[in-house]
Write a protein that holds these residues in place. Structure first.
Motif, PDB file in Angstrom:
ATOM      1  N   GLU A   1      19.910 -34.627  38.555  1.00 29.78           N
ATOM      2  CA  GLU A   1      19.090 -33.812  37.645  1.00 29.78           C
ATOM      3  C   GLU A   1      17.923 -33.197  38.413  1.00 29.78           C
ATOM      4  O   GLU A   1      17.614 -32.018  38.235  1.00 29.78           O
ATOM      5  N   GLN A   2      17.283 -33.991  39.254  1.00 23.77           N
ATOM      6  CA  GLN A   2      16.197 -33.466  40.065  1.00 23.77           C
ATOM      7  C   GLN A   2      16.731 -32.652  41.224  1.00 23.77           C
ATOM      8  O   GLN A   2      16.084 -31.700  41.682  1.00 23.77           O
ATOM      9  N   GLY A   3      17.934 -32.982  41.683  1.00 22.90           N
ATOM     10  CA  GLY A   3      18.564 -32.183  42.736  1.00 22.90           C
ATOM     11  C   GLY A   3      18.764 -30.744  42.304  1.00 22.90           C
ATOM     12  O   GLY A   3      18.685 -29.818  43.122  1.00 22.90           O
ATOM     13  N   ASN A   4      19.007 -30.534  41.006  1.00 19.67           N
ATOM     14  CA  ASN A   4      19.158 -29.178  40.487  1.00 19.67           C
ATOM     15  C   ASN A   4      17.872 -28.371  40.641  1.00 19.67           C
ATOM     16  O   ASN A   4      17.901 -27.160  40.875  1.00 19.67           O
ATOM     17  N   TRP A   5      16.734 -29.051  40.496  1.00 23.99           N
ATOM     18  CA  TRP A   5      15.458 -28.378  40.739  1.00 23.99           C
ATOM     19  C   TRP A   5      15.375 -27.946  42.198  1.00 23.99           C
ATOM     20  O   TRP A   5      14.790 -26.900  42.520  1.00 23.99           O
ATOM     21  N   GLY A   6      15.947 -28.740  43.102  1.00 20.17           N
ATOM     22  CA  GLY A   6      15.976 -28.362  44.507  1.00 20.17           C
ATOM     23  C   GLY A   6      16.770 -27.088  44.727  1.00 20.17           C
ATOM     24  O   GLY A   6      16.373 -26.212  45.502  1.00 20.17           O
ATOM     25  N   SER A   7      17.912 -26.970  44.033  1.00 18.62           N
ATOM     26  CA  SER A   7      18.713 -25.747  44.134  1.00 18.62           C
ATOM     27  C   SER A   7      17.949 -24.547  43.610  1.00 18.62           C
ATOM     28  O   SER A   7      17.956 -23.463  44.216  1.00 18.62           O
ATOM     29  N   PHE A   8      17.274 -24.729  42.478  1.00 18.30           N
ATOM     30  CA  PHE A   8      16.465 -23.643  41.921  1.00 18.30           C
ATOM     31  C   PHE A   8      15.357 -23.245  42.894  1.00 18.30           C
ATOM     32  O   PHE A   8      15.030 -22.066  43.046  1.00 18.30           O
ATOM     33  N   GLU A   9      14.775 -24.222  43.544  1.00 22.76           N
ATOM     34  CA  GLU A   9      13.686 -23.978  44.495  1.00 22.76           C
ATOM     35  C   GLU A   9      14.133 -23.019  45.600  1.00 22.76           C
ATOM     36  O   GLU A   9      13.421 -22.065  45.929  1.00 22.76           O
ATOM     37  N   VAL A  10      15.318 -23.262  46.162  1.00 20.87           N
ATOM     38  CA  VAL A  10      15.837 -22.392  47.219  1.00 20.87           C
ATOM     39  C   VAL A  10      16.143 -21.007  46.667  1.00 20.87           C
ATOM     40  O   VAL A  10      15.819 -19.983  47.294  1.00 20.87           O
ATOM     41  N   PHE A  11      16.771 -20.955  45.499  1.00 19.72           N
ATOM     42  CA  PHE A  11      17.100 -19.669  44.878  1.00 19.72           C
ATOM     43  C   PHE A  11      15.846 -18.845  44.657  1.00 19.72           C
ATOM     44  O   PHE A  11      15.787 -17.663  45.027  1.00 19.72           O
ATOM     45  N   PHE A  12      14.836 -19.453  44.074  1.00 25.30           N
ATOM     46  CA  PHE A  12      13.601 -18.728  43.771  1.00 25.30           C
ATOM     47  C   PHE A  12      12.891 -18.310  45.048  1.00 25.30           C
ATOM     48  O   PHE A  12      12.417 -17.177  45.176  1.00 25.30           O
ATOM     49  N   ASP A  13      12.816 -19.207  46.004  1.00 22.13           N
ATOM     50  CA  ASP A  13      12.088 -18.943  47.244  1.00 22.13           C
ATOM     51  C   ASP A  13      12.693 -17.796  48.026  1.00 22.13           C
ATOM     52  O   ASP A  13      11.971 -16.887  48.463  1.00 22.13           O
ATOM     53  N   THR A  14      14.014 -17.817  48.210  1.00 20.88           N
ATOM     54  CA  THR A  14      14.648 -16.832  49.087  1.00 20.88           C
ATOM     55  C   THR A  14      15.179 -15.612  48.347  1.00 20.88           C
ATOM     56  O   THR A  14      14.871 -14.478  48.701  1.00 20.88           O
ATOM     57  N   PHE A  15      15.988 -15.840  47.306  1.00 13.83           N
ATOM     58  CA  PHE A  15      16.594 -14.709  46.612  1.00 13.83           C
ATOM     59  C   PHE A  15      15.581 -13.898  45.806  1.00 13.83           C
ATOM     60  O   PHE A  15      15.819 -12.716  45.531  1.00 13.83           O
ATOM     61  N   ILE A  16      14.469 -14.504  45.425  1.00 16.87           N
ATOM     62  CA  ILE A  16      13.450 -13.773  44.666  1.00 16.87           C
ATOM     63  C   ILE A  16      12.267 -13.399  45.564  1.00 16.87           C
ATOM     64  O   ILE A  16      12.038 -12.211  45.835  1.00 16.87           O
ATOM     65  N   VAL A  17      11.523 -14.401  46.030  1.00 16.93           N
ATOM     66  CA  VAL A  17      10.273 -14.111  46.742  1.00 16.93           C
ATOM     67  C   VAL A  17      10.515 -13.450  48.101  1.00 16.93           C
ATOM     68  O   VAL A  17       9.903 -12.427  48.422  1.00 16.93           O
TER      69      VAL A  17
ATOM     70  N   PHE B   1      24.147 -23.470  34.410  1.00 13.32           N
ATOM     71  CA  PHE B   1      23.654 -24.768  33.936  1.00 13.32           C
ATOM     72  C   PHE B   1      22.394 -25.168  34.692  1.00 13.32           C
ATOM     73  O   PHE B   1      21.430 -25.666  34.101  1.00 13.32           O
ATOM     74  N   ILE B   2      22.387 -24.935  36.014  1.00 12.47           N
ATOM     75  CA  ILE B   2      21.227 -25.280  36.832  1.00 12.47           C
ATOM     76  C   ILE B   2      20.001 -24.499  36.373  1.00 12.47           C
ATOM     77  O   ILE B   2      18.911 -25.054  36.208  1.00 12.47           O
ATOM     78  N   MET B   3      20.178 -23.196  36.150  1.00  9.31           N
ATOM     79  CA  MET B   3      19.051 -22.368  35.717  1.00  9.31           C
ATOM     80  C   MET B   3      18.562 -22.768  34.316  1.00  9.31           C
ATOM     81  O   MET B   3      17.365 -22.843  34.056  1.00  9.31           O
ATOM     82  N   LYS B   4      19.510 -23.065  33.439  1.00  9.62           N
ATOM     83  CA  LYS B   4      19.155 -23.452  32.072  1.00  9.62           C
ATOM     84  C   LYS B   4      18.366 -24.747  32.042  1.00  9.62           C
ATOM     85  O   LYS B   4      17.431 -24.902  31.250  1.00  9.62           O
ATOM     86  N   ASN B   5      18.708 -25.658  32.932  1.00  6.11           N
ATOM     87  CA  ASN B   5      18.071 -26.970  32.920  1.00  6.11           C
ATOM     88  C   ASN B   5      16.927 -27.092  33.925  1.00  6.11           C
ATOM     89  O   ASN B   5      16.425 -28.191  34.167  1.00  6.11           O
ATOM     90  N   THR B   6      16.533 -25.969  34.504  1.00  4.33           N
ATOM     91  CA  THR B   6      15.352 -25.955  35.370  1.00  4.33           C
ATOM     92  C   THR B   6      14.371 -24.906  34.831  1.00  4.33           C
ATOM     93  O   THR B   6      13.507 -25.234  34.032  1.00  4.33           O
TER      94      THR B   6
END
Length: 500
Positions: A316-332, A42-47
């Motif tokens: 709703e904006q907090g979910n963007w925060g979760s995505f931010e950490v996921f993208f920053d660490t698990f990807i980059v 849900f977080i990924m879908k809505n971010t």
């Protein structure tokens, strides 16, 4: 002095802070039923899903300064930077392959921590007279601790310590130096003659980066957000393709590298080449410290820009925060760490930007080095621009009641906003004393993180009340209370109306 800084770094990033960060992540994860995992889709879908559907820039509410997508791009611009390259390289050089695993563990819990701090930042944000919004840790300290929890003026104690910790990164930074090193190394820039003046290549590149920083930050938060909404996706995709290329070139080494990440995380690693070996404790400490420095979960920085977003619900904006950490660490960060391990250069005795460029050049040649140099400049300028918005948020809160002195201080800050990085680069290059810079970086990140994580624990009930409401509205879990104020300002107005 260097010995003292090393001792202080060990104390700040010792057991107490590690337990506080990981323990806080575990606490919020358990109480939220592992929201960052159970509702990951849900977080990924809505971010990120909104990005692909072209709805990420939609104005979801009239209250706010920038769109949610502009907010996340600015926040990602501030987090995804030289720490993802030089910081991860340093972590692998100091802690071995296992350090990457502990970065992932820290990020898993960091996803919920950043969800919490961004949510609280939105809930306690302040609307200015001109309709713009501002928020962040100092605001939820003032309203959450000072007013709701009746701390009175005592809220200023953690706020001042937090502010000093954040501003210490303004005066002591290694981003300009690291980017200048990467570019100078990629293009073999030695001494450069300009007229009758000879300038070292690293210093020349630092001057160029400083000029770019001034250009990007000229115009304030709205201009930065507009630029980053275009620049950040471009730089992220470019770096992603570089990582894929590294994996393709070294595909035969992928299984052994992945195995070493998990194996070494629990066994430590003996000395290899120029690598001195690492204990398990050292790997955990290095991995968590670099993870926090990279994705800034718990640091309290991102809520300052997310609080300006136009969003209907704080979570709703907090979910963007979760995505931010996921993208920053698990990807980059994973791209950087795995690429360095695949190259086999991680134990050659170097670290930071030098290790990163050596790794990419060894596998992709000069093209890889040149691309990394370009990406590094982009990452550094976006980091500088993102942090500029954080400094403005703290200064804006401090100067809510404008005085002649505060106006002068704001003008001085604005005029000098990109100079510390250049001055540090010149000093470190001239003195050849670059070894302690990451120790300083760790210290400056530990102080505000400790304060902010402690505060969000104190305000945890507010977060869970908002999360419960969000789940009721989106997942049918419980009953929606239509009379519940979703923002603190609404609550204050409602109570004032009731009392009237």
């Amino acid at each position: 002095m260097i010995n003292f800084l090393g001792w202080l770094d060990g104390v700040l990033w010792g057991t107490p802070l590690l337990v506080l960060i990981l323990g806080t992540g575990v606490y919020f994860s358990i109480r939220s039923m592992f929201f960052q995992v159970s509702h990951f889709g849900f977080i990924m879908k809505n971010t990120v899903g909104k990005i692909f559907h072209g709805t990420a820039n939609a104005d979801e509410t009239k209250v706010g300064t920038i769109t949610p997508f502009e907010a996340i791009c600015t926040a990602v611009g501030g987090t995804v930077g030289f720490g993802n390259i030089a910081g991860v390289a340093t972590a692998v050089a100091a802690g071995g392959a296992g350090a990457l695993f502990w970065m992932w563990v820290s990020a898993l819990f960091g996803m919920i921590i950043k969800n919490v701090e961004v949510t609280l930042g939105l809930y306690y944000r302040h609307t200015n007279k001109d309709g713009t919004t501002a928020g962040g840790p100092t605001y939820y300290m003032e309203y959450g601790l000072g007013q709701e929890r009746h701390w009175g003026k005592a809220w200023k104690i953690p706020a001042v310590i937090f502010g000093i910790g954040i501003f210490s990164t303004y005066f002591v930074t290694s981003s300009t130096l690291t980017a200048a090193q990467v570019v100078a190394g990629a293009f073999n820039l030695g001494d450069v003659k300009i007229g009758g003046l000879t300038i070292e290549g690293i210093i020349l590149m630092a001057v160029v980066i400083t000029v770019i920083d001034y250009i990007i930050t000229d115009g304030g938060v709205k201009k930065i957000a507009s630029i980053f909404s275009k620049l950040v996706p471009f730089m992220s995709i470019l770096y992603l393709f570089m990582g894929i290329a590294m994996i393709f070139v070294n595909v035969q080494n992928v299984p052994s590298v992945i195995a070493s990440i998990f194996h070494d995380a629990f066994t430590g690693r003996a000395a290899v080449g120029g690598f001195a070996g690492a204990t398990m404790a050292q790997m955990i400490q290095t991995g968590v410290a670099r993870s926090v420095y990279s994705n800034e979960a718990g640091w309290g920085t991102s809520p300052m820009i997310h609080s300006s977003a136009r969003t209907p619900h704080p979570v709703e904006q907090g979910n963007w925060g979760s995505f931010e950490v996921f993208f920053d660490t698990f990807i980059v960060c994973s791209i950087t760490g795995i690429s360095i391990l695949l190259s086999g250069q991680w134990a050659n005795g170097t670290n930071g930007g030098t290790l990163a460029i050596t790794a990419f050049q060894s596998s992709l040649g000069m093209i890889g080095a040149a691309l990394l140099a370009v990406i590094m400049v982009i990452f550094t300028t976006t980091t500088g621009g993102g942090w500029f918005t954080y400094y403005l948020a703290i200064l804006g809160h401090m100067n809510k009641k404008e005085t002649p002195v505060s106006k002068v201080l704001m003008k001085v800050f604005y005029a000098c906003r990109a100079l510390p990085g250049l001055l540090w680069t010149i000093y470190l290059v001239k003195t050849n004393n670059q070894g302690f810079i990451w120790t300083i970086v760790d210290i400056t990140s530990a102080v505000p993180t400790f304060i902010n994580v402690f505060v969000i624990l104190l305000l945890s009930n507010t977060y869970f009340r908002l999360l419960k409401d969000y789940k009721a509205r989106n997942f049918g879990e419980g009953t929606v209370d239509e009379n519940m104020p979703l923002f603190y300002e609404d609550k204050v107005r409602k109570e004032a109306g009731t009392h009237d």
